[in-house]
Design a protein around this motif. Structure first.
Motif, PDB file in Angstrom:
ATOM      1  N   HIS A  43      -4.858   3.943 -13.011  1.00 46.15           N
ATOM      2  CA  HIS A  43      -3.915   4.341 -14.058  1.00 46.15           C
ATOM      3  C   HIS A  43      -3.345   3.116 -14.784  1.00 46.15           C
ATOM      4  N   MET A  44      -2.987   2.091 -14.036  1.00 41.34           N
ATOM      5  CA  MET A  44      -2.412   0.902 -14.659  1.00 41.34           C
ATOM      6  C   MET A  44      -3.405   0.269 -15.629  1.00 41.34           C
ATOM      7  N   ALA A  45      -4.682   0.214 -15.260  1.00 38.70           N
ATOM      8  CA  ALA A  45      -5.699  -0.350 -16.143  1.00 38.70           C
ATOM      9  C   ALA A  45      -5.795   0.458 -17.442  1.00 38.70           C
ATOM     10  N   LYS A  46      -5.765   1.780 -17.336  1.00 40.15           N
ATOM     11  CA  LYS A  46      -5.829   2.638 -18.530  1.00 40.15           C
ATOM     12  C   LYS A  46      -4.577   2.496 -19.388  1.00 40.15           C
ATOM     13  N   ALA A  47      -3.425   2.333 -18.739  1.00 42.27           N
ATOM     14  CA  ALA A  47      -2.147   2.270 -19.467  1.00 42.27           C
ATOM     15  C   ALA A  47      -1.844   0.869 -19.989  1.00 42.27           C
ATOM     16  N   GLY A  48      -2.636  -0.117 -19.592  1.00 45.92           N
ATOM     17  CA  GLY A  48      -2.415  -1.486 -20.063  1.00 45.92           C
ATOM     18  C   GLY A  48      -1.294  -2.218 -19.345  1.00 45.92           C
ATOM     19  N   GLY A  49      -0.992  -1.803 -18.125  1.00 42.55           N
ATOM     20  CA  GLY A  49       0.072  -2.451 -17.361  1.00 42.55           C
ATOM     21  C   GLY A  49      -0.397  -3.715 -16.671  1.00 42.55           C
ATOM     22  N   ALA A  50       0.578  -4.505 -16.213  1.00 43.83           N
ATOM     23  CA  ALA A  50       0.282  -5.741 -15.492  1.00 43.83           C
ATOM     24  C   ALA A  50       1.206  -5.852 -14.283  1.00 43.83           C
ATOM     25  N   LEU A  51       0.644  -6.218 -13.136  1.00 41.38           N
ATOM     26  CA  LEU A  51       1.439  -6.420 -11.920  1.00 41.38           C
ATOM     27  C   LEU A  51       2.284  -7.683 -12.040  1.00 41.38           C
ATOM     28  N   THR A  52       3.482  -7.648 -11.449  1.00 40.01           N
ATOM     29  CA  THR A  52       4.323  -8.837 -11.378  1.00 40.01           C
ATOM     30  C   THR A  52       4.395  -9.390  -9.964  1.00 40.01           C
ATOM     31  N   ASP A  53       3.928  -8.641  -8.997  1.00 44.48           N
ATOM     32  CA  ASP A  53       4.016  -9.037  -7.592  1.00 44.48           C
ATOM     33  C   ASP A  53       3.002  -8.205  -6.823  1.00 44.48           C
ATOM     34  N   LEU A  54       3.043  -8.323  -5.513  1.00 41.55           N
ATOM     35  CA  LEU A  54       2.151  -7.537  -4.667  1.00 41.55           C
ATOM     36  C   LEU A  54       2.520  -6.061  -4.709  1.00 41.55           C
ATOM     37  N   PRO A  55       1.527  -5.176  -4.614  1.00 41.43           N
ATOM     38  CA  PRO A  55       1.841  -3.763  -4.411  1.00 41.43           C
ATOM     39  C   PRO A  55       2.657  -3.615  -3.118  1.00 41.43           C
ATOM     40  N   PHE A  56       3.434  -2.549  -3.034  1.00 40.20           N
ATOM     41  CA  PHE A  56       4.247  -2.352  -1.839  1.00 40.20           C
ATOM     42  C   PHE A  56       4.355  -0.873  -1.528  1.00 40.20           C
ATOM     43  N   VAL A  57       4.846  -0.595  -0.320  1.00 39.81           N
ATOM     44  CA  VAL A  57       4.972   0.776   0.148  1.00 39.81           C
ATOM     45  C   VAL A  57       6.375   0.969   0.706  1.00 39.81           C
ATOM     46  N   GLY A  58       6.981   2.100   0.365  1.00 35.86           N
ATOM     47  CA  GLY A  58       8.282   2.462   0.913  1.00 35.86           C
ATOM     48  C   GLY A  58       8.115   3.595   1.909  1.00 35.86           C
ATOM     49  N   PHE A  59       8.858   3.504   3.003  1.00 32.44           N
ATOM     50  CA  PHE A  59       8.807   4.534   4.038  1.00 32.44           C
ATOM     51  C   PHE A  59      10.205   5.090   4.243  1.00 32.44           C
ATOM     52  N   GLY A  60      10.322   6.409   4.207  1.00 34.64           N
ATOM     53  CA  GLY A  60      11.607   7.058   4.434  1.00 34.64           C
ATOM     54  C   GLY A  60      11.508   8.084   5.539  1.00 34.64           C
ATOM     55  N   GLY A  61      12.573   8.191   6.305  1.00 29.18           N
ATOM     56  CA  GLY A  61      12.615   9.148   7.402  1.00 29.18           C
ATOM     57  C   GLY A  61      12.271   8.485   8.721  1.00 29.18           C
ATOM     58  N   ARG A  62      12.570   9.176   9.781  1.00 29.17           N
ATOM     59  CA  ARG A  62      12.329   8.631  11.119  1.00 29.17           C
ATOM     60  C   ARG A  62      11.376   9.497  11.942  1.00 29.17           C
ATOM     61  N   ASP A  63      10.973  10.646  11.388  1.00 30.58           N
ATOM     62  CA  ASP A  63      10.062  11.550  12.092  1.00 30.58           C
ATOM     63  C   ASP A  63       8.623  11.142  11.773  1.00 30.58           C
ATOM     64  N   PRO A  64       7.856  10.597  12.729  1.00 30.27           N
ATOM     65  CA  PRO A  64       6.498  10.130  12.451  1.00 30.27           C
ATOM     66  C   PRO A  64       5.568  11.209  11.906  1.00 30.27           C
ATOM     67  N   GLY A  65       5.924  12.467  12.088  1.00 30.13           N
ATOM     68  CA  GLY A  65       5.084  13.546  11.580  1.00 30.13           C
ATOM     69  C   GLY A  65       5.462  14.018  10.192  1.00 30.13           C
ATOM     70  N   ASN A  66       6.547  13.461   9.630  1.00 32.11           N
ATOM     71  CA  ASN A  66       7.055  13.958   8.353  1.00 32.11           C
ATOM     72  C   ASN A  66       7.857  12.858   7.655  1.00 32.11           C
ATOM     73  N   MET A  67       7.148  11.864   7.109  1.00 32.97           N
ATOM     74  CA  MET A  67       7.811  10.746   6.459  1.00 32.97           C
ATOM     75  C   MET A  67       7.490  10.712   4.971  1.00 32.97           C
ATOM     76  N   THR A  68       8.449  10.262   4.186  1.00 36.72           N
ATOM     77  CA  THR A  68       8.214  10.026   2.772  1.00 36.72           C
ATOM     78  C   THR A  68       7.510   8.681   2.637  1.00 36.72           C
ATOM     79  N   VAL A  69       6.444   8.655   1.851  1.00 40.96           N
ATOM     80  CA  VAL A  69       5.687   7.433   1.620  1.00 40.96           C
ATOM     81  C   VAL A  69       5.637   7.206   0.107  1.00 40.96           C
ATOM     82  N   ASP A  70       6.177   6.075  -0.340  1.00 39.58           N
ATOM     83  CA  ASP A  70       6.127   5.679  -1.743  1.00 39.58           C
ATOM     84  C   ASP A  70       5.124   4.541  -1.876  1.00 39.58           C
ATOM     85  N   VAL A  71       4.019   4.785  -2.562  1.00 36.86           N
ATOM     86  CA  VAL A  71       3.026   3.755  -2.837  1.00 36.86           C
ATOM     87  C   VAL A  71       3.353   3.228  -4.231  1.00 36.86           C
ATOM     88  N   CYS A  72       3.597   1.912  -4.336  1.00 34.29           N
ATOM     89  CA  CYS A  72       4.196   1.368  -5.571  1.00 34.29           C
ATOM     90  C   CYS A  72       3.476   0.139  -6.110  1.00 34.29           C
TER      91      CYS A  72
END
Length: 135
Positions: A43-72
């Protein structure tokens, strides 16, 4: 312990990101994260975006079977999102930071150490913790 830096507070500016947010169990993290990075890169290539840093991931919640994952992807400038891809601004603020080198399955003691460090200095434990991957 494989923590290779001190725990410190960083002051980060507001910054644009592309984000895919999913709810997942720990065992599905590799496919959620890998697939998310691929979709964001395409998507970034199609939209003409540019990275400023490393990709990162956010993790929310404490239940290993039901966590929010933000891929960024952090961007130089905001671009439009797409279906399932959000274009958002991460707010400016203070973050606790340290570097870890080692087996991913052994990160919990580092998180516990960071949380104790933060609590001992009056910082609030975040709902979402972000991880940047250098390899």
């Amino acid at each position: 312990m494989p923590r290779i830096s001190n725990i410190e507070i960083l002051h980060l500016p507001e910054r644009p990101i592309l984000r895919i947010r999913k709810v997942s169990s720990v065992e599905h993290f590799p496919s959620v994260i890998g697939g998310g990075f691929s979709r964001l890169a395409e998507h970034m290539a199609k939209a003409g975006g540019a990275l400023t840093d490393l990709p990162f991931v956010g993790f929310g919640g404490r239940d290993p079977g039901n966590m929010t994952v933000d891929v960024c992807f952090p961007l130089l400038e905001a671009v439009e999102g797409a279906e399932g891809i959000e274009a958002v601004m991460l707010p400016a603020g203070e973050v606790a930071f340290c570097m870890y080198l080692g087996d991913y399955a052994k990160t919990m003691p580092v998180y516990e150490e960071m949380y104790a460090w933060m609590a001992g200095r009056g910082y609030r434990i975040p709902e979402i913790s972000y991880e940047y991957y250098y390899n």
